[in-house]
Design a protein around this motif. Sequence first.
Motif, PDB file in Angstrom:
ATOM      1  N   THR A  76       0.830  -1.206   0.000  1.00 22.40           N
ATOM      2  CA  THR A  76       0.000   0.000   0.000  1.00 22.40           C
ATOM      3  C   THR A  76       0.862   1.252   0.000  1.00 22.40           C
ATOM      4  O   THR A  76       0.565   2.226  -0.705  1.00 22.40           O
ATOM      5  CB  THR A  76      -0.939  -0.015   1.214  1.00 22.40           C
ATOM      6  OG1 THR A  76      -1.728  -1.212   1.177  1.00 22.40           O
ATOM      7  CG2 THR A  76      -1.873   1.189   1.217  1.00 22.40           C
ATOM      8  N   VAL A  77       1.944   1.259   0.788  1.00 21.67           N
ATOM      9  CA  VAL A  77       2.890   2.382   0.766  1.00 21.67           C
ATOM     10  C   VAL A  77       3.402   2.604  -0.656  1.00 21.67           C
ATOM     11  O   VAL A  77       3.402   3.733  -1.172  1.00 21.67           O
ATOM     12  CB  VAL A  77       4.082   2.132   1.705  1.00 21.67           C
ATOM     13  CG1 VAL A  77       5.106   3.266   1.568  1.00 21.67           C
ATOM     14  CG2 VAL A  77       3.646   2.021   3.151  1.00 21.67           C
ATOM     15  N   LEU A  78       3.831   1.539  -1.283  1.00 22.98           N
ATOM     16  CA  LEU A  78       4.421   1.661  -2.615  1.00 22.98           C
ATOM     17  C   LEU A  78       3.406   2.152  -3.638  1.00 22.98           C
ATOM     18  O   LEU A  78       3.735   2.972  -4.507  1.00 22.98           O
ATOM     19  CB  LEU A  78       4.996   0.309  -3.044  1.00 22.98           C
ATOM     20  CG  LEU A  78       6.159  -0.209  -2.191  1.00 22.98           C
ATOM     21  CD1 LEU A  78       6.598  -1.594  -2.667  1.00 22.98           C
ATOM     22  CD2 LEU A  78       7.329   0.753  -2.209  1.00 22.98           C
ATOM     23  N   GLU A  79       2.158   1.670  -3.541  1.00 25.57           N
ATOM     24  CA  GLU A  79       1.120   2.115  -4.472  1.00 25.57           C
ATOM     25  C   GLU A  79       0.746   3.572  -4.214  1.00 25.57           C
ATOM     26  O   GLU A  79       0.484   4.332  -5.158  1.00 25.57           O
ATOM     27  CB  GLU A  79      -0.108   1.214  -4.346  1.00 25.57           C
ATOM     28  CG  GLU A  79      -1.111   1.366  -5.456  1.00 25.57           C
ATOM     29  CD  GLU A  79      -0.638   0.840  -6.795  1.00 25.57           C
ATOM     30  OE1 GLU A  79      -1.228   1.242  -7.827  1.00 25.57           O
ATOM     31  OE2 GLU A  79       0.322   0.026  -6.820  1.00 25.57           O
ATOM     32  N   ALA A  80       0.715   3.974  -2.943  1.00 29.95           N
ATOM     33  CA  ALA A  80       0.431   5.378  -2.614  1.00 29.95           C
ATOM     34  C   ALA A  80       1.514   6.291  -3.170  1.00 29.95           C
ATOM     35  O   ALA A  80       1.227   7.366  -3.725  1.00 29.95           O
ATOM     36  CB  ALA A  80       0.318   5.540  -1.099  1.00 29.95           C
ATOM     37  N   GLU A  81       2.776   5.875  -3.030  1.00 22.26           N
ATOM     38  CA  GLU A  81       3.883   6.668  -3.568  1.00 22.26           C
ATOM     39  C   GLU A  81       3.810   6.741  -5.099  1.00 22.26           C
ATOM     40  O   GLU A  81       3.977   7.812  -5.683  1.00 22.26           O
ATOM     41  CB  GLU A  81       5.211   6.043  -3.143  1.00 22.26           C
ATOM     42  CG  GLU A  81       5.526   6.187  -1.663  1.00 22.26           C
ATOM     43  CD  GLU A  81       5.798   7.626  -1.291  1.00 22.26           C
ATOM     44  OE1 GLU A  81       6.780   8.202  -1.798  1.00 22.26           O
ATOM     45  OE2 GLU A  81       5.006   8.175  -0.489  1.00 22.26           O
ATOM     46  N   LYS A  82       3.556   5.604  -5.716  1.00 23.54           N
ATOM     47  CA  LYS A  82       3.474   5.551  -7.176  1.00 23.54           C
ATOM     48  C   LYS A  82       2.347   6.436  -7.699  1.00 23.54           C
ATOM     49  O   LYS A  82       2.508   7.152  -8.701  1.00 23.54           O
ATOM     50  CB  LYS A  82       3.256   4.104  -7.616  1.00 23.54           C
ATOM     51  CG  LYS A  82       3.050   3.908  -9.100  1.00 23.54           C
ATOM     52  CD  LYS A  82       2.757   2.441  -9.399  1.00 23.54           C
ATOM     53  CE  LYS A  82       2.401   2.222 -10.853  1.00 23.54           C
ATOM     54  NZ  LYS A  82       2.074   0.789 -11.131  1.00 23.54           N
ATOM     55  N   SER A  83       1.200   6.404  -7.017  1.00 22.65           N
ATOM     56  CA  SER A  83       0.028   7.154  -7.461  1.00 22.65           C
ATOM     57  C   SER A  83      -0.002   8.579  -6.928  1.00 22.65           C
ATOM     58  O   SER A  83      -0.867   9.365  -7.343  1.00 22.65           O
ATOM     59  CB  SER A  83      -1.247   6.424  -7.012  1.00 22.65           C
ATOM     60  OG  SER A  83      -1.277   5.097  -7.486  1.00 22.65           O
ATOM     61  N   GLN A  84       0.906   8.887  -5.987  1.00 25.47           N
ATOM     62  CA  GLN A  84       0.909  10.200  -5.334  1.00 25.47           C
ATOM     63  C   GLN A  84      -0.460  10.485  -4.703  1.00 25.47           C
ATOM     64  O   GLN A  84      -1.014  11.577  -4.825  1.00 25.47           O
ATOM     65  CB  GLN A  84       1.275  11.308  -6.337  1.00 25.47           C
ATOM     66  CG  GLN A  84       2.634  11.115  -6.991  1.00 25.47           C
ATOM     67  CD  GLN A  84       3.802  11.460  -6.080  1.00 25.47           C
ATOM     68  OE1 GLN A  84       4.124  12.617  -5.910  1.00 25.47           O
ATOM     69  NE2 GLN A  84       4.424  10.450  -5.486  1.00 25.47           N
TER      70      GLN A  84
END
Length: 226
Positions: A76-84
């Motif tokens: 979830t962290v990585l997807e949040a970072e990727k999607s901003q």
Amino acid sequence: MRNPEKKTEMRIVLTSDGSSSVYNSEFDQHYHSIFGALQESQRVYIELGLQSAFERFTQVNAFEMGFGTGLNALLTVLEAEKSQRTVTYTAVETRPLLPEEANQLNFDELLESKYLKSLHQAPWNRPVAITPFFQVLKYEGRLQDFRTEERFNLVYYDAFAPEAQPELWTQAIFEQVAAMMQPGGLLTTYCSKSYVKRNLRAAGFLVEKHRGPAHKRDVLRAVRLA
């Protein structure tokens, strides 16, 4: 079923896609699918859960039943970072991994990330910003005892299987979860047993059946009705 007199063994294991999981002897359960921890979490919680929540909500307020290895939180962290996109993340866990156990997990190496250690080292019972887009709040304890004024629009329901923890798959527990959710909020889970679907519907969810990850025909996404 659990045996309170037997000492619990927590053993790090490698799953078929090369990612780690944990075996818990108290419940005779693995934390993730032995056919692939990473691909299971990616399909059930990120593709069916978080990515759909990003399409529906401006800000995602997520809840996880069972912090466990931290894999779902890390993805979830990585997807949040990727999607901003901003995600606040609350999790409950009855048995946090010890540091020496968490340090054996290989998710950061596989994903070329750097957040797993921070997620596990984050203190319990207070919010911690892991990145500018992700804040985590971990509670040590049972879901049955968890109380909050928050209203979540995404729930990762990742309890042990019903044969190990039947009390976490009842209509009553899903009613408790529904009461913590916004109308239209999403709940995703790997378990698609018929009585789980019935209990979710009885608790006020619209239940959808979706294609599962490897060696798993179906998984569930449920929408909290008004």
